[in-house]
Design a protein around this motif. Structure first.
Motif, mmCIF file in Angstrom:
data_model
loop_
_atom_site.group_PDB
_atom_site.id
_atom_site.type_symbol
_atom_site.label_atom_id
_atom_site.label_comp_id
_atom_site.label_asym_id
_atom_site.label_seq_id
_atom_site.Cartn_x
_atom_site.Cartn_y
_atom_site.Cartn_z
ATOM 1 N N ARG A 157 -4.987 -54.377 -33.563
ATOM 2 C CA ARG A 157 -5.270 -52.944 -33.773
ATOM 3 C C ARG A 157 -6.002 -52.796 -35.094
ATOM 4 O O ARG A 157 -6.008 -53.719 -35.917
ATOM 5 C CB ARG A 157 -3.959 -52.172 -33.805
ATOM 6 N N PRO A 158 -6.610 -51.652 -35.362
ATOM 7 C CA PRO A 158 -7.309 -51.460 -36.643
ATOM 8 C C PRO A 158 -6.401 -51.805 -37.819
ATOM 9 O O PRO A 158 -5.218 -51.465 -37.842
ATOM 10 C CB PRO A 158 -7.655 -49.971 -36.635
ATOM 11 N N GLY A 159 -6.971 -52.548 -38.772
ATOM 12 C CA GLY A 159 -6.225 -52.971 -39.949
ATOM 13 C C GLY A 159 -5.659 -54.375 -39.828
ATOM 14 O O GLY A 159 -5.258 -54.974 -40.826
ATOM 15 N N ASP A 160 -5.632 -54.937 -38.594
ATOM 16 C CA ASP A 160 -5.145 -56.300 -38.402
ATOM 17 C C ASP A 160 -6.264 -57.290 -38.725
ATOM 18 O O ASP A 160 -7.453 -56.971 -38.621
ATOM 19 C CB ASP A 160 -4.698 -56.527 -36.954
ATOM 20 N N SER A 161 -5.863 -58.499 -39.103
ATOM 21 C CA SER A 161 -6.839 -59.552 -39.367
ATOM 22 C C SER A 161 -6.328 -60.864 -38.789
ATOM 23 O O SER A 161 -5.159 -60.979 -38.417
ATOM 24 C CB SER A 161 -7.100 -59.679 -40.868
ATOM 25 N N PHE A 162 -7.209 -61.839 -38.702
ATOM 26 C CA PHE A 162 -6.832 -63.147 -38.170
ATOM 27 C C PHE A 162 -7.697 -64.232 -38.783
ATOM 28 O O PHE A 162 -8.738 -63.946 -39.376
ATOM 29 C CB PHE A 162 -6.924 -63.177 -36.640
ATOM 30 N N ARG A 163 -7.247 -65.483 -38.642
ATOM 31 C CA ARG A 163 -7.981 -66.636 -39.153
ATOM 32 C C ARG A 163 -8.100 -67.686 -38.054
ATOM 33 O O ARG A 163 -7.162 -67.913 -37.291
ATOM 34 C CB ARG A 163 -7.265 -67.238 -40.354
ATOM 35 N N ILE A 164 -9.260 -68.339 -38.023
ATOM 36 C CA ILE A 164 -9.527 -69.434 -37.095
ATOM 37 C C ILE A 164 -10.025 -70.607 -37.931
ATOM 38 O O ILE A 164 -10.951 -70.453 -38.724
ATOM 39 C CB ILE A 164 -10.603 -69.040 -36.054
ATOM 40 N N ARG A 165 -9.412 -71.756 -37.752
ATOM 41 C CA ARG A 165 -9.827 -72.968 -38.481
ATOM 42 C C ARG A 165 -10.298 -74.030 -37.496
ATOM 43 O O ARG A 165 -9.660 -75.059 -37.329
ATOM 44 C CB ARG A 165 -8.672 -73.522 -39.301
ATOM 45 N N GLY A 166 -11.375 -73.743 -36.802
ATOM 46 C CA GLY A 166 -11.928 -74.700 -35.855
ATOM 47 C C GLY A 166 -11.274 -74.690 -34.487
ATOM 48 O O GLY A 166 -11.710 -75.404 -33.584
ATOM 49 N N GLU A 167 -10.196 -73.906 -34.308
ATOM 50 C CA GLU A 167 -9.547 -73.847 -32.993
ATOM 51 C C GLU A 167 -10.470 -73.158 -31.982
ATOM 52 O O GLU A 167 -11.290 -72.323 -32.338
ATOM 53 C CB GLU A 167 -8.242 -73.034 -33.052
ATOM 54 N N ALA A 168 -10.264 -73.502 -30.715
ATOM 55 C CA ALA A 168 -10.986 -72.815 -29.647
ATOM 56 C C ALA A 168 -10.475 -71.378 -29.580
ATOM 57 O O ALA A 168 -9.282 -71.125 -29.727
ATOM 58 C CB ALA A 168 -10.747 -73.520 -28.316
ATOM 59 N N PHE A 169 -11.406 -70.439 -29.401
ATOM 60 C CA PHE A 169 -11.015 -69.026 -29.317
ATOM 61 C C PHE A 169 -11.900 -68.291 -28.326
ATOM 62 O O PHE A 169 -12.993 -68.732 -27.987
ATOM 63 C CB PHE A 169 -11.085 -68.351 -30.695
ATOM 64 N N ARG A 170 -11.395 -67.177 -27.867
ATOM 65 C CA ARG A 170 -12.199 -66.237 -27.078
ATOM 66 C C ARG A 170 -11.631 -64.853 -27.303
ATOM 67 O O ARG A 170 -10.501 -64.686 -27.734
ATOM 68 C CB ARG A 170 -12.271 -66.614 -25.612
ATOM 69 N N TRP A 171 -12.436 -63.844 -27.000
ATOM 70 C CA TRP A 171 -12.056 -62.462 -27.276
ATOM 71 C C TRP A 171 -12.290 -61.601 -26.046
ATOM 72 O O TRP A 171 -13.052 -61.958 -25.157
ATOM 73 C CB TRP A 171 -12.849 -61.908 -28.462
ATOM 74 N N SER A 172 -11.608 -60.436 -26.053
ATOM 75 C CA SER A 172 -11.877 -59.417 -25.037
ATOM 76 C C SER A 172 -11.529 -58.056 -25.632
ATOM 77 O O SER A 172 -10.631 -57.938 -26.467
ATOM 78 C CB SER A 172 -11.073 -59.658 -23.758
ATOM 79 N N ASN A 173 -12.279 -57.060 -25.206
ATOM 80 C CA ASN A 173 -11.988 -55.677 -25.576
ATOM 81 C C ASN A 173 -11.443 -55.013 -24.311
ATOM 82 O O ASN A 173 -12.208 -54.667 -23.409
ATOM 83 C CB ASN A 173 -13.240 -54.964 -26.067
ATOM 84 N N PRO A 174 -10.127 -54.818 -24.232
ATOM 85 C CA PRO A 174 -9.524 -54.309 -22.998
ATOM 86 C C PRO A 174 -9.588 -52.790 -22.847
ATOM 87 O O PRO A 174 -9.051 -52.257 -21.879
ATOM 88 C CB PRO A 174 -8.075 -54.767 -23.126
ATOM 89 N N THR A 175 -10.229 -52.087 -23.773
ATOM 90 C CA THR A 175 -10.188 -50.626 -23.761
ATOM 91 C C THR A 175 -11.533 -50.011 -23.383
ATOM 92 O O THR A 175 -12.536 -50.699 -23.229
ATOM 93 C CB THR A 175 -9.767 -50.085 -25.145
ATOM 94 N N SER A 176 -11.532 -48.691 -23.295
ATOM 95 C CA SER A 176 -12.748 -47.931 -22.984
ATOM 96 C C SER A 176 -13.508 -47.522 -24.236
ATOM 97 O O SER A 176 -14.465 -46.752 -24.152
ATOM 98 C CB SER A 176 -12.378 -46.673 -22.182
ATOM 99 N N ASP A 177 -13.092 -48.009 -25.395
ATOM 100 C CA ASP A 177 -13.760 -47.704 -26.663
ATOM 101 C C ASP A 177 -14.301 -48.986 -27.277
ATOM 102 O O ASP A 177 -13.710 -50.061 -27.112
ATOM 103 C CB ASP A 177 -12.768 -47.069 -27.653
ATOM 104 N N PRO A 178 -15.402 -48.908 -28.035
ATOM 105 C CA PRO A 178 -15.893 -50.098 -28.726
ATOM 106 C C PRO A 178 -14.889 -50.549 -29.788
ATOM 107 O O PRO A 178 -14.102 -49.757 -30.293
ATOM 108 C CB PRO A 178 -17.196 -49.644 -29.387
ATOM 109 N N ALA A 179 -14.920 -51.820 -30.105
ATOM 110 C CA ALA A 179 -14.123 -52.383 -31.202
ATOM 111 C C ALA A 179 -15.103 -52.927 -32.231
ATOM 112 O O ALA A 179 -16.139 -53.499 -31.868
ATOM 113 C CB ALA A 179 -13.214 -53.487 -30.692
ATOM 114 N N VAL A 180 -14.785 -52.747 -33.509
ATOM 115 C CA VAL A 180 -15.651 -53.221 -34.588
ATOM 116 C C VAL A 180 -14.833 -54.122 -35.503
ATOM 117 O O VAL A 180 -13.734 -53.757 -35.920
ATOM 118 C CB VAL A 180 -16.248 -52.044 -35.394
ATOM 119 N N ALA A 181 -15.390 -55.293 -35.803
ATOM 120 C CA ALA A 181 -14.721 -56.240 -36.697
ATOM 121 C C ALA A 181 -15.708 -56.753 -37.739
ATOM 122 O O ALA A 181 -16.913 -56.825 -37.488
ATOM 123 C CB ALA A 181 -14.157 -57.412 -35.906
ATOM 124 N N ILE A 182 -15.184 -57.113 -38.897
ATOM 125 C CA ILE A 182 -15.955 -57.762 -39.950
ATOM 126 C C ILE A 182 -15.456 -59.200 -40.026
ATOM 127 O O ILE A 182 -14.264 -59.446 -40.170
ATOM 128 C CB ILE A 182 -15.760 -57.063 -41.318
#
Length: 190
Positions: A157-182
């Motif tokens: 949710r907005p305000g959450d963050s995460f870290r990836i250190r070379g692990e395999a990852f994938r994403w999805s936006n399950p909602t009807s609104d755009p998601a923005v990340a930095i």
């Protein structure tokens, strides 16, 4: 050097060098891929020579980036080049993945990291996991995003963050609104 074409980034050479090094390529490796001399490529990387559009397409393909990423879309005002990136001057980057728009927030790719503004369209997703030799940290500004890291899915949710250190990852936006990340990615990959 004064560029004859104002649409070419004044940091083109430095960006190309950073991209080449991030991919572990030597000048000779990339020159061979391009069918060009090491001297020519060295001149391009030192901003001593402006490559033709056809050359830029070939370089972008060899480095796995979009051609548009190599262009500046709005000139930086005097004194801001290399320091400030205005919203209208962000360079589009990344692969053409349906539902994802990425823009470079960093002035260029010469640092040990890059900062990226990512917009995920409603109900978009990447099907296959991605794995990169990077460390990445991202902060969700708005919307909702599901991120799968090393096989485990996390709902953000907005305000959450995460870290990836070379692990395999994938994403999805399950909602009807755009998601923005930095995102901050080290080393630069775009």
């Amino acid at each position: 050097m004064q560029h004859d074409r104002p649409d070419i980034s004044l940091t083109l050479g430095a960006d190309l060098r950073a991209l080449r090094k991030a991919r572990g390529l030597k000048l000779t490796d990339l020159a061979t891929k391009l069918g060009r001399s090491v001297g020519w490529l060295s001149q391009v990387e030192r901003d001593k020579s402006d490559p033709a559009i056809a050359d830029l397409r070939q370089i972008a393909s060899a480095l796995g980036v979009s051609v548009s990423m190599l262009f500046r879309h709005a000139p930086a005002p005097a004194g801001e080049a290399g320091f400030i990136v205005r919203r209208e001057a962000r360079r589009p980057i990344g692969s053409p993945i349906a539902g994802l728009t990425e823009e470079l927030l960093s002035p260029d790719l010469t640092d040990d990291f890059e900062m990226v503004h990512s917009t995920f369209l409603p109900h978009s997703r990447i099907k296959e996991p991605v794995s990169r030799p990077t460390q990445e940290v991202a902060y969700l500004v708005s919307g909702r995003l599901d991120i799968e890291i090393a096989g485990t899915t996390h709902s953000l949710r907005p305000g959450d963050s995460f870290r990836i250190r070379g692990e395999a990852f994938r994403w999805s936006n399950p909602t009807s609104d755009p998601a923005v990340a930095i995102w901050v990615i080290a080393p630069p990959v775009y």
